[in-house]
Scaffold this motif. Structure first.
Motif, PDB file in Angstrom:
ATOM      1  N   ASN A  38       0.805  -1.216   0.000  1.00  0.00           N
ATOM      2  CA  ASN A  38       0.000   0.000   0.000  1.00  0.00           C
ATOM      3  C   ASN A  38       0.846   1.278   0.000  1.00  0.00           C
ATOM      4  O   ASN A  38       0.909   2.020   0.972  1.00  0.00           O
ATOM      5  N   GLU A  39       1.472   1.524  -1.147  1.00  0.00           N
ATOM      6  CA  GLU A  39       2.302   2.719  -1.327  1.00  0.00           C
ATOM      7  C   GLU A  39       1.489   3.989  -1.046  1.00  0.00           C
ATOM      8  O   GLU A  39       0.346   4.114  -1.499  1.00  0.00           O
ATOM      9  N   ILE A  40       2.107   4.913  -0.290  1.00  0.00           N
ATOM     10  CA  ILE A  40       1.402   6.157   0.019  1.00  0.00           C
ATOM     11  C   ILE A  40       2.135   7.412  -0.451  1.00  0.00           C
ATOM     12  O   ILE A  40       1.511   8.448  -0.625  1.00  0.00           O
ATOM     13  N   GLN A  41       3.449   7.335  -0.689  1.00  0.00           N
ATOM     14  CA  GLN A  41       4.163   8.510  -1.181  1.00  0.00           C
ATOM     15  C   GLN A  41       5.516   8.102  -1.738  1.00  0.00           C
ATOM     16  O   GLN A  41       6.138   7.159  -1.253  1.00  0.00           O
ATOM     17  N   VAL A  42       5.958   8.829  -2.766  1.00  0.00           N
ATOM     18  CA  VAL A  42       7.292   8.649  -3.342  1.00  0.00           C
ATOM     19  C   VAL A  42       8.127   9.867  -2.958  1.00  0.00           C
ATOM     20  O   VAL A  42       7.689  11.003  -3.102  1.00  0.00           O
ATOM     21  N   ILE A  43       9.342   9.604  -2.465  1.00  0.00           N
ATOM     22  CA  ILE A  43      10.292  10.664  -2.115  1.00  0.00           C
ATOM     23  C   ILE A  43      11.380  10.663  -3.189  1.00  0.00           C
ATOM     24  O   ILE A  43      12.114   9.680  -3.334  1.00  0.00           O
ATOM     25  N   LEU A  44      11.450  11.739  -3.934  1.00  0.00           N
ATOM     26  CA  LEU A  44      12.414  11.831  -5.033  1.00  0.00           C
ATOM     27  C   LEU A  44      13.827  12.018  -4.501  1.00  0.00           C
ATOM     28  O   LEU A  44      14.038  12.585  -3.420  1.00  0.00           O
ATOM     29  N   ASP A  45      14.803  11.547  -5.272  1.00  0.00           N
ATOM     30  CA  ASP A  45      16.199  11.742  -4.899  1.00  0.00           C
ATOM     31  C   ASP A  45      16.471  13.243  -4.751  1.00  0.00           C
ATOM     32  O   ASP A  45      16.032  14.052  -5.569  1.00  0.00           O
ATOM     33  N   GLY A  46      17.138  13.618  -3.678  1.00  0.00           N
ATOM     34  CA  GLY A  46      17.460  15.004  -3.413  1.00  0.00           C
ATOM     35  C   GLY A  46      16.449  15.727  -2.527  1.00  0.00           C
ATOM     36  O   GLY A  46      16.718  16.843  -2.087  1.00  0.00           O
ATOM     37  N   GLN A  47      15.313  15.114  -2.249  1.00  0.00           N
ATOM     38  CA  GLN A  47      14.313  15.766  -1.394  1.00  0.00           C
ATOM     39  C   GLN A  47      14.622  15.575   0.080  1.00  0.00           C
ATOM     40  O   GLN A  47      15.107  14.524   0.488  1.00  0.00           O
ATOM     41  N   ALA A  48      14.322  16.592   0.872  1.00  0.00           N
ATOM     42  CA  ALA A  48      14.354  16.531   2.334  1.00  0.00           C
ATOM     43  C   ALA A  48      13.146  17.333   2.782  1.00  0.00           C
ATOM     44  O   ALA A  48      13.013  18.501   2.436  1.00  0.00           O
ATOM     45  N   LEU A  49      12.245  16.685   3.512  1.00  0.00           N
ATOM     46  CA  LEU A  49      11.001  17.358   3.853  1.00  0.00           C
ATOM     47  C   LEU A  49      10.326  16.767   5.076  1.00  0.00           C
ATOM     48  O   LEU A  49      10.588  15.631   5.455  1.00  0.00           O
ATOM     49  N   ASP A  50       9.457  17.586   5.678  1.00  0.00           N
ATOM     50  CA  ASP A  50       8.557  17.098   6.713  1.00  0.00           C
ATOM     51  C   ASP A  50       7.357  16.490   6.005  1.00  0.00           C
ATOM     52  O   ASP A  50       6.821  17.093   5.063  1.00  0.00           O
ATOM     53  N   LEU A  51       6.944  15.312   6.428  1.00  0.00           N
ATOM     54  CA  LEU A  51       5.780  14.671   5.832  1.00  0.00           C
ATOM     55  C   LEU A  51       4.507  15.296   6.392  1.00  0.00           C
ATOM     56  O   LEU A  51       4.441  15.667   7.561  1.00  0.00           O
ATOM     57  N   ALA A  52       3.497  15.371   5.551  1.00  0.00           N
ATOM     58  CA  ALA A  52       2.212  15.918   5.970  1.00  0.00           C
ATOM     59  C   ALA A  52       1.360  14.818   6.606  1.00  0.00           C
ATOM     60  O   ALA A  52       1.546  13.631   6.340  1.00  0.00           O
ATOM     61  N   SER A  53       0.443  15.241   7.443  1.00  0.00           N
ATOM     62  CA  SER A  53      -0.537  14.322   8.007  1.00  0.00           C
ATOM     63  C   SER A  53      -1.537  13.999   6.900  1.00  0.00           C
ATOM     64  O   SER A  53      -1.852  14.880   6.102  1.00  0.00           O
ATOM     65  N   PRO A  54      -2.003  12.818   6.718  1.00  0.00           N
ATOM     66  CA  PRO A  54      -1.876  11.650   7.576  1.00  0.00           C
ATOM     67  C   PRO A  54      -0.697  10.745   7.228  1.00  0.00           C
ATOM     68  O   PRO A  54      -0.456   9.777   7.930  1.00  0.00           O
ATOM     69  N   VAL A  55       0.067  11.057   6.154  1.00  0.00           N
ATOM     70  CA  VAL A  55       1.168  10.181   5.735  1.00  0.00           C
ATOM     71  C   VAL A  55       2.141   9.933   6.879  1.00  0.00           C
ATOM     72  O   VAL A  55       2.545   8.806   7.143  1.00  0.00           O
ATOM     73  N   ARG A  56       2.522  10.995   7.597  1.00  0.00           N
ATOM     74  CA  ARG A  56       3.534  10.864   8.653  1.00  0.00           C
ATOM     75  C   ARG A  56       3.130   9.897   9.768  1.00  0.00           C
ATOM     76  O   ARG A  56       3.973   9.418  10.507  1.00  0.00           O
ATOM     77  N   ASP A  57       1.858   9.639   9.891  1.00  0.00           N
ATOM     78  CA  ASP A  57       1.354   8.732  10.931  1.00  0.00           C
ATOM     79  C   ASP A  57       0.997   7.350  10.389  1.00  0.00           C
ATOM     80  O   ASP A  57       0.308   6.579  11.060  1.00  0.00           O
ATOM     81  N   GLN A  58       1.462   7.032   9.160  1.00  0.00           N
ATOM     82  CA  GLN A  58       1.066   5.771   8.538  1.00  0.00           C
ATOM     83  C   GLN A  58       2.217   4.940   7.993  1.00  0.00           C
ATOM     84  O   GLN A  58       2.010   3.805   7.594  1.00  0.00           O
ATOM     85  N   VAL A  59       3.432   5.467   7.936  1.00  0.00           N
ATOM     86  CA  VAL A  59       4.538   4.772   7.278  1.00  0.00           C
ATOM     87  C   VAL A  59       4.988   3.564   8.104  1.00  0.00           C
ATOM     88  O   VAL A  59       5.364   3.694   9.265  1.00  0.00           O
ATOM     89  N   SER A  60       4.932   2.374   7.476  1.00  0.00           N
ATOM     90  CA  SER A  60       5.347   1.131   8.146  1.00  0.00           C
ATOM     91  C   SER A  60       6.482   0.401   7.430  1.00  0.00           C
ATOM     92  O   SER A  60       7.061  -0.515   7.989  1.00  0.00           O
ATOM     93  N   SER A  61       6.767   0.790   6.167  1.00  0.00           N
ATOM     94  CA  SER A  61       7.906   0.207   5.452  1.00  0.00           C
ATOM     95  C   SER A  61       8.344   1.181   4.366  1.00  0.00           C
ATOM     96  O   SER A  61       7.560   2.018   3.903  1.00  0.00           O
ATOM     97  N   VAL A  62       9.634   1.081   3.973  1.00  0.00           N
ATOM     98  CA  VAL A  62      10.209   1.967   2.955  1.00  0.00           C
ATOM     99  C   VAL A  62      11.197   1.165   2.108  1.00  0.00           C
ATOM    100  O   VAL A  62      11.824   0.226   2.599  1.00  0.00           O
ATOM    101  N   GLU A  63      11.319   1.551   0.827  1.00  0.00           N
ATOM    102  CA  GLU A  63      12.292   0.900  -0.054  1.00  0.00           C
ATOM    103  C   GLU A  63      12.552   1.773  -1.273  1.00  0.00           C
ATOM    104  O   GLU A  63      11.718   2.610  -1.626  1.00  0.00           O
ATOM    105  N   PRO A  64      13.709   1.549  -1.935  1.00  0.00           N
ATOM    106  CA  PRO A  64      13.939   2.248  -3.201  1.00  0.00           C
ATOM    107  C   PRO A  64      12.912   1.768  -4.223  1.00  0.00           C
ATOM    108  O   PRO A  64      12.523   0.597  -4.231  1.00  0.00           O
TER     109      PRO A  64
END
Length: 128
Positions: free
Chosen positions: A101-127
């Motif tokens: 259940n992908e919820i957001q893609v972070i592009l190479d070079g980005q640094a950011l604060d995640l917005a709600s509700p994404v920031r309260d839902q991340v359970s796994s990450v991968e390239p």
């Protein structure tokens, strides 16, 4: 002590207020320093996730994915509030463990604060 005319006292107080304001504006604040993504801790060529906003709190520097943030120390499962991607690849954030259940893609070079509700839902990450 001589009594100053009212006009001179006002001018003196106005100048003192102006000097004080200029000094306050010239001083950097810790919030400004913390907000600079260049200062967020992250190993070169990796993807970093942070427990708090502005690259703060517990964090992980990842070269590969993390299939279950709940299995890692630091309380990051369902609590990834900021990210920094200097990995060379785009990274996907998922709502569930095992890259479901992908919820957001972070592009190479980005640094950011995640917005709600994404920031309260991340359970796994991968390239991705």
């Amino acid at each position: 002590m001589p009594i100053m005319p009212l006009r001179s006292r006002r001018l003196g107080l106005g100048l003192a207020a102006l000097v004080g304001t200029a000094a306050m504006l010239a001083m950097p604040t810790s919030a400004q320093a913390a907000g600079d993504p260049a200062t967020w801790p992250c190993d070169p060529s990796e993807f970093c996730i942070y427990h708090d906003a502005q690259g703060g709190g517990a964090h992980y520097s990842l070269a590969d994915g993390a299939s279950n943030l709940g299995a890692l120390a630091g309380g990051l499962n369902d609590h990834v509030w900021s990210v920094k991607n200097i990995s060379g690849d785009d990274w996907c954030l998922y709502r569930d463990a095992d890259y479901a259940n992908e919820i957001q893609v972070i592009l190479d070079g980005q640094a950011l604060d995640l917005a709600s509700p994404v920031r309260d839902q991340v359970s796994s990450v991968e390239p991705c």
